[in-house]
Design a protein around this motif. Structure first.
Motif, mmCIF file in Angstrom:
data_model
loop_
_atom_site.group_PDB
_atom_site.id
_atom_site.type_symbol
_atom_site.label_atom_id
_atom_site.label_comp_id
_atom_site.label_asym_id
_atom_site.label_seq_id
_atom_site.Cartn_x
_atom_site.Cartn_y
_atom_site.Cartn_z
ATOM 1 N N LYS A 4 35.517 47.905 17.739
ATOM 2 C CA LYS A 4 34.196 48.496 17.882
ATOM 3 C C LYS A 4 33.941 48.879 19.335
ATOM 4 O O LYS A 4 34.261 48.140 20.253
ATOM 5 C CB LYS A 4 33.131 47.502 17.410
ATOM 6 N N ARG A 5 33.338 50.055 19.537
ATOM 7 C CA ARG A 5 33.035 50.518 20.888
ATOM 8 C C ARG A 5 31.900 49.693 21.477
ATOM 9 O O ARG A 5 30.868 49.463 20.832
ATOM 10 C CB ARG A 5 32.633 51.988 20.855
ATOM 11 N N VAL A 11 26.080 45.321 26.673
ATOM 12 C CA VAL A 11 26.178 44.814 28.050
ATOM 13 C C VAL A 11 24.839 44.252 28.496
ATOM 14 O O VAL A 11 24.767 43.171 29.111
ATOM 15 C CB VAL A 11 26.635 45.935 29.011
ATOM 16 N N ALA A 12 23.753 44.949 28.164
ATOM 17 C CA ALA A 12 22.414 44.491 28.547
ATOM 18 C C ALA A 12 22.104 43.138 27.922
ATOM 19 O O ALA A 12 21.563 42.233 28.584
ATOM 20 C CB ALA A 12 21.372 45.525 28.119
ATOM 21 N N ALA A 46 29.284 41.325 33.098
ATOM 22 C CA ALA A 46 29.209 41.441 31.638
ATOM 23 C C ALA A 46 30.047 42.615 31.140
ATOM 24 O O ALA A 46 30.748 42.513 30.124
ATOM 25 C CB ALA A 46 27.753 41.606 31.204
ATOM 26 N N ALA A 47 29.990 43.741 31.867
ATOM 27 C CA ALA A 47 30.754 44.921 31.476
ATOM 28 C C ALA A 47 32.251 44.639 31.507
ATOM 29 O O ALA A 47 32.999 45.061 30.614
ATOM 30 C CB ALA A 47 30.417 46.082 32.397
ATOM 31 N N LYS A 48 32.697 43.914 32.542
ATOM 32 C CA LYS A 48 34.119 43.596 32.653
ATOM 33 C C LYS A 48 34.564 42.693 31.515
ATOM 34 O O LYS A 48 35.620 42.892 30.915
ATOM 35 C CB LYS A 48 34.378 42.928 33.995
ATOM 36 N N GLU A 49 33.730 41.672 31.180
ATOM 37 C CA GLU A 49 34.085 40.738 30.112
ATOM 38 C C GLU A 49 34.133 41.430 28.753
ATOM 39 O O GLU A 49 34.959 41.085 27.900
ATOM 40 C CB GLU A 49 33.079 39.590 30.086
ATOM 41 N N LEU A 50 33.262 42.402 28.554
ATOM 42 C CA LEU A 50 33.214 43.097 27.262
ATOM 43 C C LEU A 50 34.140 44.316 27.198
ATOM 44 O O LEU A 50 34.365 44.867 26.134
ATOM 45 C CB LEU A 50 31.777 43.559 26.979
ATOM 46 N N GLY A 51 34.661 44.715 28.364
ATOM 47 C CA GLY A 51 35.521 45.905 28.392
ATOM 48 C C GLY A 51 34.736 47.190 28.238
ATOM 49 O O GLY A 51 35.199 48.151 27.623
#
Length: 344
Positions: A4-5, A11-12, A46-51
């Protein structure tokens, strides 16, 4: 199973901030985003952890800006234009823009078709180099509010910005160098007749010859390509008696001049500058190599690119900004391809 994208909303939620804070963190204008260092750190973690990767297309729909600039070239085998493209792309990227590069022929019909395709990408501006634009395309861009900047080309159109070298003055410099060396049978190797650069350089060259009371000995066309250049130089120099061939040649760009020098030496068996003096235009890197040591008229390519980008950004950011035409000075660079005919 397809992954899933990850969205800015995901991220928020993970960072514990608003979705707008995520959007502002990844804004192309970080200094204007108004996000504190603490929030920025949370969002990036958060963005890095979620890709997560921001969606440039979605952003363009919101901002009504694609952050893309159409860049048009006819050819890149000429090192002058290859270097110009490199500088233009770096300059665009430094401001958060990206180049949408199109290659096309010199014919106006093909250009019109290609530019119409480019406009479908909702580009924020158009940079053209080594490409002539028809009035039809210029009007269409103006009606859409798309600024156009011409690099190393010019047209008598008040809606277009243009950055050029003083091509007429540069042509005069080339003629003066040959005349001051005592050359008498002076020829010119022109480019494509539809190009403003070739026309203006030839105009200045002829004007200086006329001022000194010298008629042009011969004219040929290289059309900015190597095969035509080879054939033209053969016709000028090969298998001719000294009085029948030029003792000097002005070539309207270095790309053709380098090939011309090879043909003069290797096929016509003549010496440069003892038998033939040669002057080029542009001052590409090869011109300075000892093999050629080409006397040439230098174009200030870095300043030309800087001015082109400044004009483009000003008009993108302020639609009321007026187009402008800038002409930068040319400089003669003397090397070893011009020899004096005068004896001491």
């Amino acid at each position: 199973m397809k992954k899933k994208r990850v969205t800015s909303t995901d991220v928020a939620r993970k960072a514990g901030v608003s979705q707008s804070a995520v959007s502002r963190t990844f804004s192309p204008w970080p200094t204007q985003s108004g996000v504190s260092a603490e929030i920025r750190e949370k969002v990036l973690r958060a963005a890095k952890e979620l890709g997560y990767q921001p969606n440039a297309i979605a952003r363009s729909l919101i901002t009504q800006r694609s952050r893309m600039v159409g860049v048009l070239f006819s050819y890149l085998d000429n090192p002058f234009y290859a270097r110009a493209l490199e500088l233009l792309c770096h300059g665009l990227q430094a401001r958060g823009y990206h180049a949408l590069v199109f290659m096309m022929s010199n014919t106006l019909q093909d250009t019109d078709s290609t530019v119409s395709d480019i406009l479908q990408y909702q580009v924020d501006g158009l940079l053209t180099a080594s490409v002539e634009l028809s009035s039809k395309i210029c009007i269409e861009c103006a009606e859409r509010g798309i600024p156009v900047v011409m690099f190393n080309r010019t047209q008598d159109d008040p809606t277009l910005s243009a950055v050029t070298t003083d091509n007429v003055g540069g042509g005069r410099l080339a003629a003066k160098a040959l005349l001051d060396a005592g050359c008498e049978r002076i020829a010119i190797l022109a480019g494509w007749d539809g190009a403003s650069t070739s026309r203006d350089r030839e105009f200045g060259f002829r004007a200086e010859l006329n001022t000194r009371g010298i008629e042009l000995f011969e004219r040929a066309n290289g059309n900015f390509n190597l095969e035509d250049t080879t054939q033209a130089v053969r016709r000028l120099f090969k298998d001719k008696l000294p009085a029948e061939r030029p003792d000097a040649l002005f070539v309207v760009n270095d790309y053709m001049a380098i090939r011309a020098m090879d043909v003069i030496r290797n096929e016509a068996g003549l010496r440069i500058p003892e038998d033939v003096s040669v002057v080029g235009f542009d001052d590409i890197t090869t011109a300075a190599q000892p093999t050629y040591a080409l006397t040439t008229v230098r174009q200030p390519i870095n300043r030309m690119v800087e001015a082109s980008l400044r004009m483009l950004f000003e008009q993108i950011e302020d639609p009321s900004a007026q187009p402008e035409h800038m002409m930068l000075g040319a400089q003669l660079v003397e090397r070893g391809s011009v020899g004096s005919k005068f004896t001491s």
